[in-house]
Design a protein around this motif. Sequence first.
Motif, PDB file in Angstrom:
ATOM      1  N   LYS A  24      57.440  44.734  60.989  1.00 58.87           N
ATOM      2  CA  LYS A  24      56.112  45.139  60.548  1.00 58.87           C
ATOM      3  C   LYS A  24      55.895  44.826  59.065  1.00 58.87           C
ATOM      4  O   LYS A  24      54.902  44.203  58.680  1.00 58.87           O
ATOM      5  CB  LYS A  24      55.918  46.646  60.782  1.00 58.87           C
ATOM      6  CG  LYS A  24      56.145  47.078  62.219  1.00 58.87           C
ATOM      7  CD  LYS A  24      55.849  48.543  62.431  1.00 58.87           C
ATOM      8  CE  LYS A  24      56.790  49.489  61.706  1.00 58.87           C
ATOM      9  NZ  LYS A  24      58.140  49.564  62.272  1.00 58.87           N
ATOM     10  N   THR A  25      56.860  45.248  58.270  1.00 59.35           N
ATOM     11  CA  THR A  25      56.711  45.025  56.839  1.00 59.35           C
ATOM     12  C   THR A  25      56.759  43.532  56.521  1.00 59.35           C
ATOM     13  O   THR A  25      56.003  43.037  55.690  1.00 59.35           O
ATOM     14  CB  THR A  25      57.814  45.778  56.076  1.00 59.35           C
ATOM     15  OG1 THR A  25      57.728  47.155  56.405  1.00 59.35           O
ATOM     16  CG2 THR A  25      57.660  45.600  54.589  1.00 59.35           C
ATOM     17  N   SER A  26      57.660  42.829  57.178  1.00 58.04           N
ATOM     18  CA  SER A  26      57.758  41.392  56.939  1.00 58.04           C
ATOM     19  C   SER A  26      56.432  40.708  57.231  1.00 58.04           C
ATOM     20  O   SER A  26      55.989  39.834  56.490  1.00 58.04           O
ATOM     21  CB  SER A  26      58.845  40.784  57.818  1.00 58.04           C
ATOM     22  OG  SER A  26      60.049  41.467  57.611  1.00 58.04           O
TER      23      SER A  26
ATOM     24  N   ALA B 238      47.868  48.898  55.167  1.00 53.38           N
ATOM     25  CA  ALA B 238      48.477  50.190  54.862  1.00 53.38           C
ATOM     26  C   ALA B 238      49.794  50.253  55.620  1.00 53.38           C
ATOM     27  O   ALA B 238      49.816  50.343  56.839  1.00 53.38           O
ATOM     28  CB  ALA B 238      47.541  51.311  55.285  1.00 53.38           C
ATOM     29  N   ASP B 239      50.906  50.145  54.857  1.00 49.82           N
ATOM     30  CA  ASP B 239      52.219  50.124  55.485  1.00 49.82           C
ATOM     31  C   ASP B 239      52.758  51.540  55.536  1.00 49.82           C
ATOM     32  O   ASP B 239      53.284  52.048  54.562  1.00 49.82           O
ATOM     33  CB  ASP B 239      53.142  49.194  54.695  1.00 49.82           C
ATOM     34  CG  ASP B 239      54.457  48.972  55.425  1.00 49.82           C
ATOM     35  OD1 ASP B 239      54.647  49.544  56.510  1.00 49.82           O
ATOM     36  OD2 ASP B 239      55.300  48.214  54.899  1.00 49.82           O
ATOM     37  N   GLU B 240      52.666  52.151  56.652  1.00 52.53           N
ATOM     38  CA  GLU B 240      53.111  53.530  56.849  1.00 52.53           C
ATOM     39  C   GLU B 240      52.685  54.440  55.704  1.00 52.53           C
ATOM     40  O   GLU B 240      53.517  55.049  55.046  1.00 52.53           O
ATOM     41  CB  GLU B 240      54.648  53.563  56.973  1.00 52.53           C
ATOM     42  CG  GLU B 240      55.176  52.424  57.786  1.00 52.53           C
ATOM     43  CD  GLU B 240      56.205  52.864  58.793  1.00 52.53           C
ATOM     44  OE1 GLU B 240      56.333  54.059  59.014  1.00 52.53           O
ATOM     45  OE2 GLU B 240      56.848  51.978  59.384  1.00 52.53           O
ATOM     46  N   PRO B 241      51.407  54.561  55.474  1.00 51.81           N
ATOM     47  CA  PRO B 241      50.961  55.289  54.279  1.00 51.81           C
ATOM     48  C   PRO B 241      51.149  56.795  54.395  1.00 51.81           C
ATOM     49  O   PRO B 241      51.051  57.487  53.396  1.00 51.81           O
ATOM     50  CB  PRO B 241      49.479  54.940  54.194  1.00 51.81           C
ATOM     51  CG  PRO B 241      49.084  54.638  55.593  1.00 51.81           C
ATOM     52  CD  PRO B 241      50.282  54.071  56.267  1.00 51.81           C
TER      53      PRO B 241
HETATM   54 MG   LIG Z   1      58.780  48.727  56.957  1.00 51.78          MG
END
Ligand SMILES: [Mg+2]
Lengths: 274, 529, 320, 501
Positions: free
Chosen positions: B336-338, B451-454
């Motif tokens: 996901k982050t990548s 929004a990455d796991e905000p």
């Molecule tokens: Mg991540």
Amino acid sequence: MENKKRKKWNGYLAAGLFMTGLAVFLGILGYFWTPYSTTAMSAAEKFTAPSMHHIFGTDNFGRDIFSRVMQGLGTTLVISTSVVLFSAVAGVLLGAFTGYFGGILDEILMRITDAVNGFPSILLTLVIISLLGKGRQNVIIALGIVFIPSFVRIVRGEFLRLRDADYIKRARLMGVGRLRILFIHILPNIFSVLLVSVMIGFNNAILAESGMSYLGIGVQAPDASLGMMLSDAQGYLQTAPWYALFPGLAIVWIVLGFSLLGEGIRKWDGSRAE
Amino acid sequence: MKVEQQKDSKQKKIVQIEDLSVSFDGMEVVKHVNIEVNSGEIVGIVGESGSGKSITSLTLMGLLSKQAQVTSGKIIVDGEVLREADRPFDERLYRRFQGSRMSMIFQEPMTSLNPTKKAGVQVDEIVRLHTDLEKEKRYEKVLETFQAVGLKDAKKVYDSYPHQLSGGMRQRVMIAMAVILHPDLIIADEPTTALDVTIQTQIVELLKDINKSEQNAMLFITHDLNLARRICHKVVVMKDGVVVEADETEKIFMHPKEAYTRNLIEAVPSRLKPRISVKKESNTKVLTVKDLSVYYEDRTNSIFKKKEKQYAVEHVSFDVYEGESLGLVGESGCGKTSLSKAILGMQEHMSGEVSCHVSRPQMIFQDPYSSLNPSKTIGWLLMEPLRAAGILDKKCAMSKADRKAAAYDMLARVGMDEKYFHRLPSELSGGQRQRISIAQALITNPGFIIADEPVSALDVTIQAQIMELLQKLQEEMNLSYLFISHDINVVYHMCDRIMVMKDGRMIEIGETEDIFHDPKEAYTKSLLV
Amino acid sequence: MKFLIKKICTLIMTLFLVSVAAFLAFQVIPGDVVRSILGTEATPEREAQLREELGLDKPPVERYISWADDVLHGDFGVSYRYSKNMNEMMPVKELIGDKLPVTLYLAVLSFVMIVLVSIPLGVLWAKCGSRFLDAVFGVLTQVTMAVPSFFLGILVTYLCGIVLKWFVPGGYISYQENMTGFLAYLLFPAISIALPKIAMTARFLRNSMLTEMKLDYVRTAYSKGCSKNQVMFGHVLKNAMMPVITFLGMMIAEILAGSIVVEQVFALPGIGRLLISSVGTRDLPVVEILILYITFVVIFVYFIVDILYRVIDPRIRKSE
Amino acid sequence: DGTGESSEDTSSKEQNVQETEISEGPVYGGSVVVGIQQDIDSLDPHKATAAGTKEILFNVFEGLVKPDENGNLICAVASDYSISDDGLVYTFTLRDGVKFHNGNDVTCEDVKYSLERAAGLLDGTPLVATLQTIQSVDILDDKTVQVTVDTPNTELIYSFVTAIIPAGSGEDAEANPVGTGPFSFVSYTPQEGIVLAKNENYWQEGLPYLDEVDFKIVGSADTALLELQGGSIDIYAYLTDSQANELKDSFNVISSPSNVVQALFLNNDYEPLSDVKVRQAICYALDKDMVNEFVAGGNGTLISSAMLPTLKYYYEDLNDLYGTSANVEKAKELLTEAGYADGFDLAIAVPSVYEFHMQTAEVVVEQLKAVGINATIDAVEWNTWLEDVYTNREYQATISGITCSDLTPGYLLNRFQTDSKKNFVNFKSTEYDELWKATQATQDAAEKAADYKKLQTILADEAASAFIQVPANTTAFNKNLAGYKFYPIYVQDMSTVYFVK
Ligand SMILES: [Mg+2]
Ligand SMILES: Nc1ncnc2c1ncn2[C@@H]1O[C@H](COP(=O)(O)OP(=O)(O)OP(=O)(O)O)[C@@H](O)[C@H]1O
Ligand SMILES: Nc1ncnc2c1ncn2[C@@H]1O[C@H](COP(=O)(O)OP(=O)(O)OP(=O)(O)O)[C@@H](O)[C@H]1O
Ligand SMILES: [Mg+2]
């Protein structure tokens, strides 16, 4: 709420400030005024033991040791301050660029740093002094060069760490310029780490300067430096032990002062984080 | 999901916490707490962060730090008074209980094990301390227990160092350590918070099974009400060190007496509360991703071998439309982050095509603590993006006064007082920081935000606030979100469409309701448990 | 494997850089060995002859290359300055071999002292709950750390040598003559080197232990029913030692540097003094080898530290 | 001939001294440890140049003649010699029964070899500069050697102190030094020292007393002091004044003028110093009494020109020229005349290894300050000094010493000729140059003495440099030792040292 956030005063800080404060005060005062001339010689007063007149006694030329210690403190402080400034600034510049950008430049610099680190520092100073000649500026340059790697290491490590911090990623996303990221966004955050290493650097500079003077490659007579006085005094340990004692204690005093100050700052800073 | 109460006649009182108060430097953090746990019973303690859950359990376990003082009450375990307010801490007495008769599972599986000792040895130690078994016997016992807690290759685990185990395995090792001597009481302090949803479920089931088979007393601490509901027989709700309410689980959930409890239950993002769609009908794309792959170069190989590519994201394509929220879910490490980094151009190695139709998309990070520069004031942080934008694009250039005004304006929009303008991030709470973080991302009016796991790092109550804020701003500013989370409930609450990823591949994408009610893939179903 | 190759490459690289640096330095600093040997009274012919004998008439690059070639073939050359009992100049190998044991013993003795004293001290300090003792330890170590080793040397000479007459200042006893006497004599220089470092290491270990004791796994250990001692020695100490090992590694480098000064104070015929005097007399072959040697030792120590780290800390072992 | 006679004189005098000392009860045997400052530079007596080496090798090697403690030459390997009237032919008769340490008798072949080697007749490399004048060495019979030189020089005889070594042993000299001196070589350890043992076959009856002499290198004067007190060395020369004071009670401490001329050497080519008035002003500004008091404890001998008071051509009256204490008025007056009323900056380079010169520099800087000269000390390494100051002459002023390493006054004076290689002060005086040449040509002793005095006067008048003093050599030795003798040159003669009961 506000109270809780106030930095906490601590004993280390107080003692450190007092000790360095006194040393700095005497050192600065020594530039303008000393109880006796630091160079005037008097055969009659050769090796007088500490007394009301000469609280630290006199040396082989009948000079007042207290006055010379004052002057020596000044010399030592000026040198160590310049050394630390010089090496810290150079270290920050080099460390910032190499840490942040990495790459081939980083690789080369790290190899050089390794080499300088491996090279016995006293020898390096010896060589640099032989190249440049003796004297105050050259001592500063020599020690400055010797001290750069330690700062580079610390600063580089910090930049390497912060390079990937979320808030720096963000700054990049915003399109902030590289230099601004380096020096406005990152630098203030390594300030406390830098401050502590500056304190340690200070101590090492003082010790190194006195060590150099002791080996005869430091500042030159008649400029008084604590290490030089100590080295001169070694010949008179039996006749005049105080001659060695007081400059030595002065070094201990000032180094201790800076250590306590560093410790104090660390604690002070730490209490903010909580 | 009702848990049947064990109606066992042999049930006896294992733990009695009576009128317990604990204070730090004169500040009471646990106030007159009463809790009882019977054998065969799981009692949950729930409450927001800082409500004194951990302190209570640590006091019970005799692990309170030196600064803390027990100011009133007593603790009785198995009929023996372990702790009394006016009696000094009796280390020896406690040591008779610690490990053998009561044990604890800690929140952080990553750090709760000694990193330099083999997992087996660490479990072995507890047996060695409390029994006279010989080495071989102990070894067998440890292996048995490992198997019992679902560690299949027990021998390998025995000889592994903690870092060689996954989070779930580590937590199982911790559990093995806790159950190996069949203690009367097991305290589990948020044992699953740090874990993935899928693993979370497994661990919870495991604890339930153990409780059932061993018939011991269990104190289960969590801030996740859903979880408490799934596992506990009784629930104790705490707030600010005080027990607000304590009763049988279902009673609490069905008929909460206190307002606080009600709030807590409502704040839970559950599928009972779907998203109020704010999506405006629009076909304008803000982001197009075509056949995107992201890989890392494997650094562990020797110089002689060719560098191997490790794909974190493989052949992913999707679009994001104006004004919509696209949810992205998937277990930890699925890429996901990548993916989001690749979209923002922060990824070194990638292939495929990313075109963003708005200028300067921004990102909100998971951790509110590390996403704000700690040495700058809030005001500075809000003005900096405007300054940078002004330099990049002369049209956006603003005077300093204008920037300041815009910053104040933004501060107000994220619901924060003007007085925070001159504060440092360290002087804000987590929720406030996340607000500032959002404000910083939004101030340049980016149109599209990842929004990455905000909200993962935040409390349930604050989670709800932040999500509400995000929705409000979306409406006001016509924003599009790519909303990443591992918590499918959160996504359900926030998003118009959902995309599911597994091992770097996109396995499913569709409207929220469709995904929820008619998941096509087995994996998606497993996420919905 | 890659780790090893990388380390060796770094080592070779660094040694090369260092040797070039030393060689260059000798080309630019004023004064040369011929004049140093012959003084003011020699005839120009004699100077030229000596220069030729020493090979100094060749261009520097050629000299460096042939020197490096020799060194690579294990021939460390001969001193310009010191002659040997045979009809030749003193081979650098023998010259250094003569002085090395002194420095080595001194370094080992101080290092052993540091390890033996500082580790129990650090543990004790970390364990002690009393605030008073804590403060006493704190002040004591701070003060000790602030004393430069040459001043300490002077103090030790004055106190133990002149006032208490425990040893004869300057009365160095050669190790070939009398090993016990030699070690007894080295004791005092070793103390001068070790004392501040003991304070530093104890402090460092204590801080490391306190940091470590705040970690979650310590709580886990307590929850298992370990006593304080079991936790301290069974869990905390090993983990707390890891940074201390790096620290001790750095310390070895510092001991080597520090012994240069202390050898001067106590008039010990070790490589530190040889180095200083060889720089003074421009005895390039000796200086080159000494510098290479010291650099090598320092890098090697760091290398060992790295290895140790890998042995002790399974996390690093894995990640490479 | 004159020199021969005087040598007879002194040797008989020496005999007397010995007898009186013997009556006090010298004991044969025993070993002493002598502290020395520097390492040996070479064990080859012809190649050794360092004073510190020569003073030790004096015990191992001897020439045809050798100096005695009064500054005269006595016969050694030769028993007699004569010089032809034109000064071109020297004839030496070998002494009977002189043996090398290896047990062989000294033959004319050995003498021929030694002289030719030193003069560079063997391989074209002269090792002893003054012997370069030798044309040939001829063996007349098995006891007589004749040396022919190309120019007459009355002082050449002093160069025949050059060591006699076994024929052909030159190659081996470093490794296995063999001489005829009172002690034979045993071992040498770099940086630690050299061990000598008694030469049982020494030609001087009754000498030496000691069985073994251990020359041990000590780190510095400071450690030497500690070692003396600790008993690890027995004899140490070159003590500072304060050290001597400390040792007075527990040791025999004796002192005598050394062979060093200490001066503030002025680079006559450097801008303000090229003016004779400025140089004179500096001479006036110096307070030599004070220097002597501070750095030599009053034991130094004040001088005003380049000559040792212990040499017979010394001209004492010169000290009145500038006085021995500071004359600030006069100095300022001269400076004003020279156009430097406000003084000037002056960097004084000092070789930092010499504590004595360093301390002198500190005092001198203070004294120059009084006349407005702002002097600074530039401590340099010995090698740097040799290169920058001595060889390249790139300096302003320096404090150092010039030594007289043989007994000839010319040794000190010839360096002030305009084109002398050793004229590192760049002194230029045609009068001096001419007079020097005349002096060297003359064979007449009285005329020569007068000329030498004149030369000294020129140096003083022209203020070639500011000569300060001949410092004292102060030696401390164990209370149960006796017989230590001072020489006007750097020599540590151990042959006469003995233990008393
Ligand atoms: Mg991540
Ligand atoms: N060492 C300490 N010193 C002072 N206060 C403390 C300390 N440890 C905890 N507290 C305070 O005690 C209160 C209760 O903390 P506790 O850890 O029990 O909360 P919690 O309910 O477990 O929260 P979380 O869900 O975040 O784990 C908090 O307000 C906290 O600030
Ligand atoms: N810098 C890197 N170098 C090598 N591999 C990496 C790197 N960063 C991530 N990876 C790998 O890429 C894969 C995807 O990682 P990513 O961080 O995108 O996962 P994620 O879905 O965001 O997980 P989480 O929910 O834990 O944040 C993982 O297997 C991870 O190990
Ligand atoms: Mg908690």
